[in-house]
Design a protein around this motif. Sequence first.
Motif, short mmCIF file in Angstrom:
data_model
loop_
_atom_site.label_atom_id
_atom_site.label_comp_id
_atom_site.label_asym_id
_atom_site.label_seq_id
_atom_site.Cartn_x
_atom_site.Cartn_y
_atom_site.Cartn_z
N UNK A 1 102.38 71.84 124.61
CA UNK A 1 103.41 72.17 125.60
C UNK A 1 103.25 73.60 126.07
N UNK A 2 102.97 74.52 125.13
CA UNK A 2 102.78 75.91 125.49
C UNK A 2 101.59 76.08 126.44
N UNK A 3 100.50 75.37 126.18
CA UNK A 3 99.32 75.46 127.05
C UNK A 3 99.68 74.97 128.46
N UNK A 4 100.42 73.87 128.54
CA UNK A 4 100.81 73.34 129.85
C UNK A 4 101.72 74.30 130.60
N UNK A 5 102.66 74.91 129.88
CA UNK A 5 103.58 75.87 130.51
C UNK A 5 102.81 77.06 131.05
N UNK A 6 101.91 77.59 130.24
CA UNK A 6 101.11 78.73 130.69
C UNK A 6 100.17 78.33 131.83
N UNK B 1 95.95 86.32 115.52
CA UNK B 1 96.89 86.29 116.65
C UNK B 1 96.20 86.65 117.95
N UNK B 2 95.28 87.61 117.90
CA UNK B 2 94.49 87.96 119.08
C UNK B 2 93.67 86.77 119.54
N UNK B 3 93.07 86.05 118.60
CA UNK B 3 92.26 84.88 118.95
C UNK B 3 93.10 83.82 119.65
N UNK B 4 94.28 83.52 119.11
CA UNK B 4 95.11 82.48 119.70
C UNK B 4 95.70 82.93 121.03
N UNK B 5 96.12 84.19 121.12
CA UNK B 5 96.69 84.69 122.37
C UNK B 5 95.66 84.66 123.48
N UNK B 6 94.44 85.12 123.22
CA UNK B 6 93.40 85.07 124.24
C UNK B 6 93.02 83.63 124.57
N UNK B 7 93.00 82.76 123.56
CA UNK B 7 92.70 81.36 123.83
C UNK B 7 93.74 80.71 124.72
N UNK B 8 95.02 80.98 124.45
CA UNK B 8 96.08 80.45 125.30
C UNK B 8 95.99 81.01 126.72
N UNK B 9 95.70 82.31 126.82
CA UNK B 9 95.61 82.93 128.14
C UNK B 9 94.45 82.34 128.94
N UNK B 10 93.29 82.16 128.31
CA UNK B 10 92.14 81.59 129.01
C UNK B 10 92.40 80.14 129.41
N UNK B 11 93.00 79.37 128.50
CA UNK B 11 93.31 77.97 128.82
C UNK B 11 94.32 77.89 129.96
N UNK B 12 95.35 78.72 129.90
CA UNK B 12 96.35 78.70 130.96
C UNK B 12 95.78 79.12 132.30
N UNK B 13 94.95 80.16 132.29
CA UNK B 13 94.35 80.62 133.55
C UNK B 13 93.42 79.57 134.14
N UNK B 14 92.68 78.86 133.28
CA UNK B 14 91.78 77.80 133.77
C UNK B 14 92.57 76.65 134.39
N UNK B 15 93.66 76.25 133.72
CA UNK B 15 94.50 75.17 134.26
C UNK B 15 95.10 75.58 135.60
N UNK B 16 95.62 76.82 135.66
CA UNK B 16 96.18 77.30 136.92
C UNK B 16 95.15 77.37 138.03
N UNK B 17 93.93 77.77 137.66
CA UNK B 17 92.84 77.82 138.64
C UNK B 17 92.53 76.44 139.19
N UNK B 18 92.44 75.44 138.32
CA UNK B 18 92.11 74.08 138.76
C UNK B 18 93.23 73.51 139.64
N UNK B 19 94.48 73.65 139.16
CA UNK B 19 95.61 73.09 139.92
C UNK B 19 95.77 73.81 141.26
N UNK C 1 96.14 88.74 132.34
CA UNK C 1 97.09 89.68 131.76
C UNK C 1 98.52 89.21 131.96
N UNK C 2 98.83 88.58 133.10
CA UNK C 2 100.17 88.06 133.33
C UNK C 2 100.52 86.95 132.34
N UNK C 3 99.54 86.11 132.03
CA UNK C 3 99.78 85.03 131.08
C UNK C 3 99.94 85.58 129.66
N UNK C 4 99.17 86.60 129.31
CA UNK C 4 99.33 87.23 128.00
C UNK C 4 100.75 87.79 127.85
N UNK C 5 101.24 88.45 128.89
CA UNK C 5 102.59 89.01 128.85
C UNK C 5 103.64 87.90 128.79
#
Length: 294
Positions: A156-161, A90-108, A221-225
């Motif tokens: 969908x979750x990755x896009x939302x984050x 769960x830690x692996x997936x949560x951190x992976x989602x957070x990193x992917x979401x933060x990268x997408x937000x950074x690019x956009x 941290x905001x995306x993790x929450x």
Amino acid sequence: MSSTAHIAAPRTFLSTLWYEANGIQKTAAVIGVTLLLIAFLAQIIAPFDPQQQSLLSRLRPPLGFERHKDGFWLGTDELGRDVLSRSIYGLQLTLGLALAGACIGLVIGGTLGLFAGLRRGWLEDLIMAAVDLQIAVPFTLLALLILALLGSSLPVMVCVLGIAGWEQYARIVRAEVRKITELPFIEAARASGAGQRYIALKHVLPNIVSPLVVQFTLSLSNIVILESTLSFLGLGVQPPTATLGSMVGYGRDYMPTAPWMVAVPAALIILITFSVQILGDWLRDRADVRLRAR
């Protein structure tokens, strides 16, 4: 002479950061690196398959309690699955989602902020109107709407984050670009015939890296929450795949009898947010010349 030369040798960038950090910052750094290593090596260090069920071993307590089962150090859940293994995955997936979401937000956000700062005019007004709209609407409600309409699959979750927090990047980049483009070296580049693309890549982007790095760490941290909140409400990644938030969500019904099902993933969420927030503040202080001079 050799010992003197050794003492006088300059520190590397990382060693300088470590030397100048206080105790809390060093603790946060150690926690953050440890969590990243655990997540990266999840397939190696997890003692069991996170999906392996054993109904005869369900709701066994952690080591040191009565009815503990050997090998299951942090107990088992309602289906007899190892809580430790599920928490690691769960830690692996949560951190992976957070990193992917933060990268997408950074690019956009970074791209839109760069256009808004360089182009000005109607394009800037349109982008900043979208930023204001994003800020005005509580994003959790928007995320709930999107997931309810499109489902809670992993893409969908990755896009939302990914669209969570892009407006912060856009505002930061726009403000920095507007400030930098007024400096004399930008005017000199324009006078020499440099185009907008050349100025953006060679002069503007290198000067906005520091605030972007700081914002990236803080948004993690905001995306993790956010992911934990959505999973807690049952709209996150669906079972049997485990994230830290979904483990807390599905374990809340068993808190009176099996509190370890919630305590372990909740503790990991707290450690992630603690370490990332402290490290983000640390990087902000390092990047801000005015704060470093105090």
